[in-house]
Write an enzyme that holds these catalytic residues in place. Sequence first.
Site, PDB file in Angstrom:
ATOM      1  N   ARG A   1     -82.110 -44.907  27.576  1.00 25.93           N
ATOM      2  CA  ARG A   1     -81.938 -45.227  26.100  1.00 25.93           C
ATOM      3  C   ARG A   1     -80.806 -44.367  25.728  1.00 25.93           C
ATOM      4  O   ARG A   1     -81.851 -43.245  25.650  1.00 25.93           O
ATOM      5  CB  ARG A   1     -82.547 -46.823  25.210  1.00 25.93           C
TER       6      ARG A   1
ATOM      7  N   ASN B   1     -80.768 -56.302  23.300  1.00 22.65           N
ATOM      8  CA  ASN B   1     -81.886 -55.254  22.336  1.00 22.65           C
ATOM      9  C   ASN B   1     -83.242 -56.281  21.952  1.00 22.65           C
ATOM     10  O   ASN B   1     -84.233 -56.396  21.823  1.00 22.65           O
ATOM     11  CB  ASN B   1     -81.656 -54.973  20.807  1.00 22.65           C
TER      12      ASN B   1
ATOM     13  N   GLU C   1     -74.914 -55.984  23.829  1.00 22.93           N
ATOM     14  CA  GLU C   1     -75.803 -55.146  22.564  1.00 22.93           C
ATOM     15  C   GLU C   1     -77.193 -56.080  22.387  1.00 22.93           C
ATOM     16  O   GLU C   1     -78.349 -55.399  22.109  1.00 22.93           O
ATOM     17  CB  GLU C   1     -75.058 -54.171  21.768  1.00 22.93           C
TER      18      GLU C   1
HETATM   19  N1  LIG Z   1     -84.273 -57.354  18.477  1.00 23.67           N
HETATM   20  C1  LIG Z   1     -85.394 -55.961  18.152  1.00 23.67           C
HETATM   21  N2  LIG Z   1     -86.223 -55.610  17.764  1.00 23.67           N
HETATM   22  C2  LIG Z   1     -86.685 -55.112  17.701  1.00 23.67           C
HETATM   23  N3  LIG Z   1     -86.223 -53.153  17.584  1.00 23.67           N
HETATM   24  C3  LIG Z   1     -85.216 -53.507  18.186  1.00 23.67           C
HETATM   25  C4  LIG Z   1     -84.013 -54.632  17.985  1.00 23.67           C
HETATM   26  N4  LIG Z   1     -83.104 -54.050  18.305  1.00 23.67           N
HETATM   27  C5  LIG Z   1     -83.300 -52.768  17.772  1.00 23.67           C
HETATM   28  N5  LIG Z   1     -84.311 -52.530  17.500  1.00 23.67           N
HETATM   29  C6  LIG Z   1     -84.835 -50.743  17.665  1.00 23.67           C
HETATM   30  O1  LIG Z   1     -83.738 -49.917  16.681  1.00 23.67           O
HETATM   31  C7  LIG Z   1     -83.504 -48.843  17.634  1.00 23.67           C
HETATM   32  C8  LIG Z   1     -81.775 -48.333  17.617  1.00 23.67           C
HETATM   33  O2  LIG Z   1     -80.590 -49.846  19.244  1.00 23.67           O
HETATM   34  P1  LIG Z   1     -79.936 -49.552  19.585  1.00 23.67           P
HETATM   35  O3  LIG Z   1     -79.114 -50.591  20.504  1.00 23.67           O
HETATM   36  O4  LIG Z   1     -78.584 -48.879  19.232  1.00 23.67           O
HETATM   37  O5  LIG Z   1     -80.496 -47.795  21.169  1.00 23.67           O
HETATM   38  P2  LIG Z   1     -81.099 -48.560  22.426  1.00 23.67           P
HETATM   39  O6  LIG Z   1     -81.233 -49.932  22.364  1.00 23.67           O
HETATM   40  O7  LIG Z   1     -82.491 -47.621  21.861  1.00 23.67           O
HETATM   41  O8  LIG Z   1     -80.308 -47.666  23.062  1.00 23.67           O
HETATM   42  P3  LIG Z   1     -79.202 -48.322  23.888  1.00 23.67           P
HETATM   43  O9  LIG Z   1     -79.103 -49.610  23.051  1.00 23.67           O
HETATM   44  O10 LIG Z   1     -78.291 -46.887  23.681  1.00 23.67           O
HETATM   45  O11 LIG Z   1     -79.600 -48.356  25.051  1.00 23.67           O
HETATM   46  C9  LIG Z   1     -83.888 -49.708  19.343  1.00 23.67           C
HETATM   47  O12 LIG Z   1     -84.683 -48.469  20.407  1.00 23.67           O
HETATM   48  C10 LIG Z   1     -85.603 -49.997  18.779  1.00 23.67           C
HETATM   49  O13 LIG Z   1     -86.221 -49.520  18.148  1.00 23.67           O
HETATM   50 MG   LIG Z   2     -79.822 -50.974  22.076  1.00 21.74          MG
END
Ligand SMILES: Nc1ncnc2c1ncn2[C@@H]1O[C@H](COP(=O)(O)OP(=O)(O)OP(=O)(O)O)[C@@H](O)[C@H]1O
Ligand SMILES: [Mg+2]
Lengths: 154, 107
Positions: free
Chosen positions: A105, A50, A46
Amino acid sequence: MENRMELRFDALPQNEAFARVVIAAFAVQLCPTLPEMADIKTAVSEAVTNAIIHGYRGEGGTVTMTADFGERKMLTISIHDDGCGIRDVEAAMQPFYSTGDGAERSGMGFCVMQTFMDAVEVDSVPGEGTTVTLRKYILGEAGLHRERMLDEIG
Amino acid sequence: MTVWPYQEAVTVVIGGELDHCSAPQVRQQLDDLLLDESIVHVVLDLENLTFMDSSGIGVLLGRLRKLAARGGSLSVKGMQPSVEKLFRLSGLDRVIGIADGRKGGRA
Ligand SMILES: Nc1ncnc2c1ncn2[C@@H]1O[C@H](COP(=O)(O)OP(=O)(O)OP(=O)(O)O)[C@@H](O)[C@H]1O
Ligand SMILES: [Mg+2]
C-alpha cells in the site's frame, strides 16, 4: 432536480467495481465530463477499498454508500463502515501514511480523494467505524471551457 | 495479459481495471514473469487499462523495486488520461519512465 440514493453491500473486493459502476450511473444525471466522472469513480474506489481492507481488515461487514445532489450540482457521497475506526485521522490523511505494511500500500488513498474531489471529510470513532464524505461541484462542459480558457491565458 | 519480447525489454499488456480486487492477479502474473532473471527491462502497455486507483500504484512500485534490484527498469506506455492523472499525482512519473515519449494524455 434533487436526488438521493443509498446502497448497502458486503465488504468484498469484487464490490469495489460494483460501487464504482453504481456511483457513475447516479452521477451521470449531473452531466459530468469524462474526466469528472473518472475523478468521482477513483475517489469512491479509494474510500470503499479503505473500508474493506482497513475498516473491516478484510474480514467482511457491510459498507454503506449514500449519494445526493440538489439544484447546485453539488454531488455529496458518503462511504460508511462499522469497522475499527481511525485513531489519528490527521496522521492517516498525510501522503504516504499507511498501516498496510507488507501489502504494497502506498498511503496515497486520501491524497487521491482530496485531489480528485473538492472536499473530503472524515468522521471516525475508534472501535465504531468511519464515514468518509466526498463532495464535488460538477461543472460539466462549462468546466472544460474554463480549463481551456485558463490554458490559453497560460 | 499478453507477453512478447521487444529487443531486450519485455512488453506486458495490462488491460481492464487495476484495483484492490484485481491487483493480486496482476501482481502474481508479473512476478511469475520476473522469475526469469534474464528479464531486466519491462514495459507495461496500458492502452487498454480503463481504470486504476492507489492499489495499482502499489503494484507498479512493487515491481519497480524488484526490477531496480537487478539493475533494470520499469516503464509504461499508452496511458489513458485518467490513469495518467493518477500516475503523475502519485509521483510515479519520477521513477517509472513513459515509453511513448508523449507529454499529456490523449483526448
Ligand atoms: N475506513 C477506514 N477504517 C480504518 N482505517 C482507515 C480507513 N481508511 C483509511 N484508514 C487508515 O488510513 C491510512 C491511510 O489511508 P490511505 O488510503 O491514504 O492509504 P492506504 O490505504 O494505506 O494505501 P493506498 O490507498 O495508497 O493503497 C490507512 O493505512 C489506514 O490506517
Ligand atoms: Mg487506501
